[in-house]
Scaffold this motif. Structure first.
Motif, PDB file in Angstrom:
ATOM      1  N   ARG A  78       5.079  -1.908 -32.371  1.00 58.48           N
ATOM      2  CA  ARG A  78       3.785  -1.237 -32.262  1.00 58.48           C
ATOM      3  C   ARG A  78       3.756  -0.371 -30.997  1.00 58.48           C
ATOM      4  O   ARG A  78       3.000  -0.646 -30.058  1.00 58.48           O
ATOM      5  N   PRO A  79       4.560   0.688 -30.946  1.00 58.36           N
ATOM      6  CA  PRO A  79       4.540   1.534 -29.744  1.00 58.36           C
ATOM      7  C   PRO A  79       3.199   2.205 -29.531  1.00 58.36           C
ATOM      8  O   PRO A  79       2.864   2.583 -28.412  1.00 58.36           O
ATOM      9  N   GLU A  80       2.421   2.363 -30.595  1.00 57.76           N
ATOM     10  CA  GLU A  80       1.106   3.001 -30.462  1.00 57.76           C
ATOM     11  C   GLU A  80       0.170   2.211 -29.568  1.00 57.76           C
ATOM     12  O   GLU A  80      -0.830   2.748 -29.065  1.00 57.76           O
ATOM     13  N   ALA A  81       0.449   0.928 -29.357  1.00 53.39           N
ATOM     14  CA  ALA A  81      -0.420   0.102 -28.516  1.00 53.39           C
ATOM     15  C   ALA A  81      -0.408   0.569 -27.067  1.00 53.39           C
ATOM     16  O   ALA A  81      -1.332   0.263 -26.310  1.00 53.39           O
ATOM     17  N   LEU A  82       0.609   1.324 -26.671  1.00 53.51           N
ATOM     18  CA  LEU A  82       0.728   1.787 -25.295  1.00 53.51           C
ATOM     19  C   LEU A  82       0.211   3.204 -25.100  1.00 53.51           C
ATOM     20  O   LEU A  82       0.351   3.766 -24.011  1.00 53.51           O
ATOM     21  N   HIS A  83      -0.399   3.776 -26.134  1.00 53.94           N
ATOM     22  CA  HIS A  83      -0.733   5.197 -26.079  1.00 53.94           C
ATOM     23  C   HIS A  83      -2.160   5.475 -26.515  1.00 53.94           C
ATOM     24  O   HIS A  83      -2.718   4.782 -27.376  1.00 53.94           O
ATOM     25  N   HIS A  84      -2.710   6.541 -25.940  1.00 58.06           N
ATOM     26  CA  HIS A  84      -3.895   7.190 -26.472  1.00 58.06           C
ATOM     27  C   HIS A  84      -3.430   8.364 -27.328  1.00 58.06           C
ATOM     28  O   HIS A  84      -2.297   8.829 -27.224  1.00 58.06           O
ATOM     29  N   GLN A  85      -4.292   8.883 -28.157  1.00 56.39           N
ATOM     30  CA  GLN A  85      -4.012  10.086 -28.945  1.00 56.39           C
ATOM     31  C   GLN A  85      -2.723   9.945 -29.757  1.00 56.39           C
ATOM     32  O   GLN A  85      -1.905  10.860 -29.842  1.00 56.39           O
ATOM     33  N   TRP A  86      -2.546   8.783 -30.375  1.00 58.72           N
ATOM     34  CA  TRP A  86      -1.316   8.541 -31.128  1.00 58.72           C
ATOM     35  C   TRP A  86      -1.197   9.475 -32.327  1.00 58.72           C
ATOM     36  O   TRP A  86      -0.097   9.922 -32.670  1.00 58.72           O
ATOM     37  N   ARG A  87      -2.308   9.792 -32.971  1.00 59.38           N
ATOM     38  CA  ARG A  87      -2.236  10.697 -34.129  1.00 59.38           C
ATOM     39  C   ARG A  87      -1.775  12.086 -33.717  1.00 59.38           C
ATOM     40  O   ARG A  87      -1.037  12.754 -34.457  1.00 59.38           O
ATOM     41  N   THR A  88      -2.208  12.531 -32.542  1.00 53.80           N
ATOM     42  CA  THR A  88      -1.731  13.824 -32.050  1.00 53.80           C
ATOM     43  C   THR A  88      -0.225  13.780 -31.844  1.00 53.80           C
ATOM     44  O   THR A  88       0.498  14.722 -32.200  1.00 53.80           O
TER      45      THR A  88
ATOM     46  N   TYR B 268       3.624  11.037 -23.654  1.00 49.70           N
ATOM     47  CA  TYR B 268       4.000  10.430 -24.932  1.00 49.70           C
ATOM     48  C   TYR B 268       5.359   9.721 -24.829  1.00 49.70           C
ATOM     49  O   TYR B 268       6.121   9.684 -25.795  1.00 49.70           O
ATOM     50  N   ARG B 269       5.666   9.181 -23.678  1.00 48.26           N
ATOM     51  CA  ARG B 269       6.951   8.505 -23.495  1.00 48.26           C
ATOM     52  C   ARG B 269       7.094   7.378 -24.518  1.00 48.26           C
ATOM     53  O   ARG B 269       6.213   6.536 -24.667  1.00 48.26           O
ATOM     54  N   GLN B 270       8.255   7.352 -25.189  1.00 52.78           N
ATOM     55  CA  GLN B 270       8.500   6.378 -26.248  1.00 52.78           C
ATOM     56  C   GLN B 270       9.466   5.291 -25.796  1.00 52.78           C
ATOM     57  O   GLN B 270      10.361   5.541 -24.985  1.00 52.78           O
ATOM     58  N   PRO B 271       9.323   4.074 -26.318  1.00 53.47           N
ATOM     59  CA  PRO B 271      10.304   3.034 -25.999  1.00 53.47           C
ATOM     60  C   PRO B 271      11.689   3.422 -26.491  1.00 53.47           C
ATOM     61  O   PRO B 271      11.834   4.118 -27.508  1.00 53.47           O
ATOM     62  N   ALA B 272      12.703   2.997 -25.769  1.00 52.48           N
ATOM     63  CA  ALA B 272      14.072   3.249 -26.218  1.00 52.48           C
ATOM     64  C   ALA B 272      14.253   2.710 -27.635  1.00 52.48           C
ATOM     65  O   ALA B 272      13.774   1.624 -27.969  1.00 52.48           O
ATOM     66  N   ARG B 273      14.933   3.458 -28.478  1.00 53.18           N
ATOM     67  CA  ARG B 273      15.078   3.075 -29.890  1.00 53.18           C
ATOM     68  C   ARG B 273      15.739   1.710 -30.039  1.00 53.18           C
ATOM     69  O   ARG B 273      15.420   0.943 -30.948  1.00 53.18           O
ATOM     70  N   ALA B 274      16.656   1.399 -29.134  1.00 49.88           N
ATOM     71  CA  ALA B 274      17.379   0.129 -29.239  1.00 49.88           C
ATOM     72  C   ALA B 274      16.462  -1.078 -29.066  1.00 49.88           C
ATOM     73  O   ALA B 274      16.800  -2.186 -29.487  1.00 49.88           O
ATOM     74  N   LEU B 275      15.275  -0.864 -28.478  1.00 46.32           N
ATOM     75  CA  LEU B 275      14.357  -1.982 -28.264  1.00 46.32           C
ATOM     76  C   LEU B 275      13.638  -2.389 -29.542  1.00 46.32           C
ATOM     77  O   LEU B 275      13.107  -3.502 -29.637  1.00 46.32           O
ATOM     78  N   GLY B 276      13.586  -1.492 -30.521  1.00 52.13           N
ATOM     79  CA  GLY B 276      12.952  -1.822 -31.794  1.00 52.13           C
ATOM     80  C   GLY B 276      11.480  -2.170 -31.677  1.00 52.13           C
ATOM     81  O   GLY B 276      11.013  -3.125 -32.313  1.00 52.13           O
ATOM     82  N   ALA B 277      10.745  -1.413 -30.880  1.00 49.36           N
ATOM     83  CA  ALA B 277       9.316  -1.699 -30.682  1.00 49.36           C
ATOM     84  C   ALA B 277       8.572  -1.625 -32.010  1.00 49.36           C
ATOM     85  O   ALA B 277       8.703  -0.655 -32.758  1.00 49.36           O
TER      86      ALA B 277
END
Length: 462
Positions: free
Chosen positions: A55-65, A44-53
């Motif tokens: 749609r980070p969910e586009a890079l993940h499966h199981q986003w609701r989890t 579930y690695r997240q983009p650095a907050r400073a990047l202001g992503a």
């Protein structure tokens, strides 16, 4: 629940989060210690907050989890039930009579020491990639498959414009699809295993139908993104002078030998390569936990054989996020019951136990299929660097095991310095074992990572 009941969780990936939330919900004070700037681990690695992503969910499966875990952690932190220590690198867990002391490094230079005292410890330290060497693997442009994924997820950057993803294991699928979807040209997915052997293990694989659906989804994405898949192929060599320019791949026969006339060159500027995962067991070994193979042995409650120490997730065996969540939940419930002086009721985690059983069977079947190809060590030339930290070549390692008579990894290390560098053999040990025929055994180290002398000098005398 006693006021002093306090759990230290090392690692904020799926297993650590699930364990921390389950224990906190049952009255345990939790300190969650993690090396990353944000919770989630590699999965579930997240983009650095400073990047202001956006749609980070586009890079993940199981986003609701992930959202449930993230929001649950935020609620417990706000309520004071959980203390989340980010960018804290644990280098040792010290066992004392009736308690534990977790030692960590923090700060940008990791020169400041922090200690956490707790009544119990949950080790959820995850895993790391196994990369087997080949000629040219030290060229700039050659990265691990997980490293390429981490760059994309955490920094929103591509490792290169034209990428070859190679090696073996399920991780290659999300890496190849993620890079292609983000705009890289994935010139080939080179998988040394033979997918046609999967039906032979149908009963075990059928125990986790969601994983089969996920695999089919990735296969569909690869077709949609027009990624060529070379099954039963392996990388022979990476070519370039100042950086990677091309890779040579070739087809494998059933016995692992190279099929004559099958070698081909693929132009690329990046090679993302990996050969499966290994469990992080350093802290468990320091505490004296008994290993089982290359992982930590646990019972039905996720307890190790060291009283007060639980383990969950990849630490107990590579098995993916669903297994890690189940094991973490079971561990958290068990810890809460034990710290309160009671006896856990396994029925309270029966659903998680069923998931654990199915996922373990599933990944045991996958592990048998996605093993490194036979004969890989014979294809490594003597001048190929095996230990990158100490620049030890395959020829020196072979000499240590042959004419010099080394019969174990420690003796090879003493004769060649392979494994004496910064990573302490984490990267090169599988290759050294394969080259020498020595069993891949874990070293019991007092520290899990390098520690400044000033931090050691500042520790209390006790």
């Amino acid at each position: 629940m006693s006021e002093r009941a306090h759990l230290a969780v090392v690692g904020a990936g799926p297993a650590g989060l699930a364990g921390a939330l389950a224990a906190a919900a049952r009255g345990v004070r939790v300190t969650l210690v993690d090396a990353a700037a944000q919770a989630g681990g590699q999965f579930y690695r997240q983009p650095a907050r400073a990047l202001g992503a956006r749609r980070p969910e586009a890079l993940h499966h199981q986003w609701r989890t992930w959202e449930r875990l993230r929001d649950g952690l935020a609620r417990h932190v706000a309520a004071g039930h959980v203390t989340h220590l980010t960018e804290h690198h644990v280098w040792c867990v010290q066992r004392r009579p009736g308690s534990f002391t977790v030692h960590a490094l923090c700060g940008p230079a990791q020169e400041e020491g922090v200690t956490v005292r707790a009544d119990a410890v949950l080790l959820a330290t995850g895993g790391y990639e196994r990369v087997l060497p080949f000629p040219g693997w030290t060229l700039p442009g050659v990265v691990t498959a997980g490293g390429a994924q981490a760059m994309l997820k955490g920094d929103l950057v591509l490792p290169g414009r034209t990428v070859v993803v190679a090696g073996t294991g399920p991780l290659l699928l999300p890496v190849a699809t993620g890079l292609a979807a983000a705009g890289a040209r994935v010139a080939a997915l080179v998988e040394s295993a033979d997918p046609r052997t999967l039906p032979r293990r149908a009963p075990a694989l059928a125990a986790a139908p969601a994983k089969l659906v996920e695999g089919a989804w990735y296969a569909g994405q690869l077709r949609r993104l027009k990624v060529p898949v070379l099954a039963r192929y392996t990388v022979l060599e990476a070519h370039g002078t100042d950086r990677l320019r091309t890779v040579t791949v070739a087809a494998l026969e059933g016995d692992g030998r190279i099929r004559p006339g099958s070698a081909r060159r693929i132009p690329c500027d990046t090679l993302a390569v990996g050969h499966g995962m290994l469990a992080h067991t350093d802290l468990a070994e320091t505490l004296g936990c008994t290993p089982t193979g290359a992982a930590v042995r646990v019972d039905a409650e996720q307890r190790t054989d060291v009283p007060g120490v639980w383990a969950a997730g990849e630490t107990t065996g590579i098995g993916g996020a669903a297994l890690a969540l189940a094991e973490g939940h079971i561990a958290g419930r068990s810890i809460a019951a034990r710290l309160s002086g009671g006896v856990p009721d396994p029925q309270t985690w029966a659903p998680a136990a069923r998931v654990r059983s199915r996922q373990r069977a599933f990944f045991a079947a996958l592990e048998a299929v996605y093993a490194p190809p036979a004969g890989w060590a014979d294809r490594i030339t003597d001048d190929t660097v095996v230990c990158r930290c100490e620049e030890v070549t395959a020829g020196r390692v072979r000499t240590a095991a042959g004419p010099l008579g080394a019969g174990d990894l420690r003796t090879v290390k003493l004769l060649t310095r392979a494994g004496m560098g910064w990573c302490q053999g984490r990267m090169c040990a599988p290759a050294v074992a394969g080259l020498t025929g020595c069993p891949l055994t874990a070293d019991r180290r007092p520290f899990a990572r390098p520690v400044p002398l000033g931090v050691l000098a500042g520790l209390p005398d006790d």
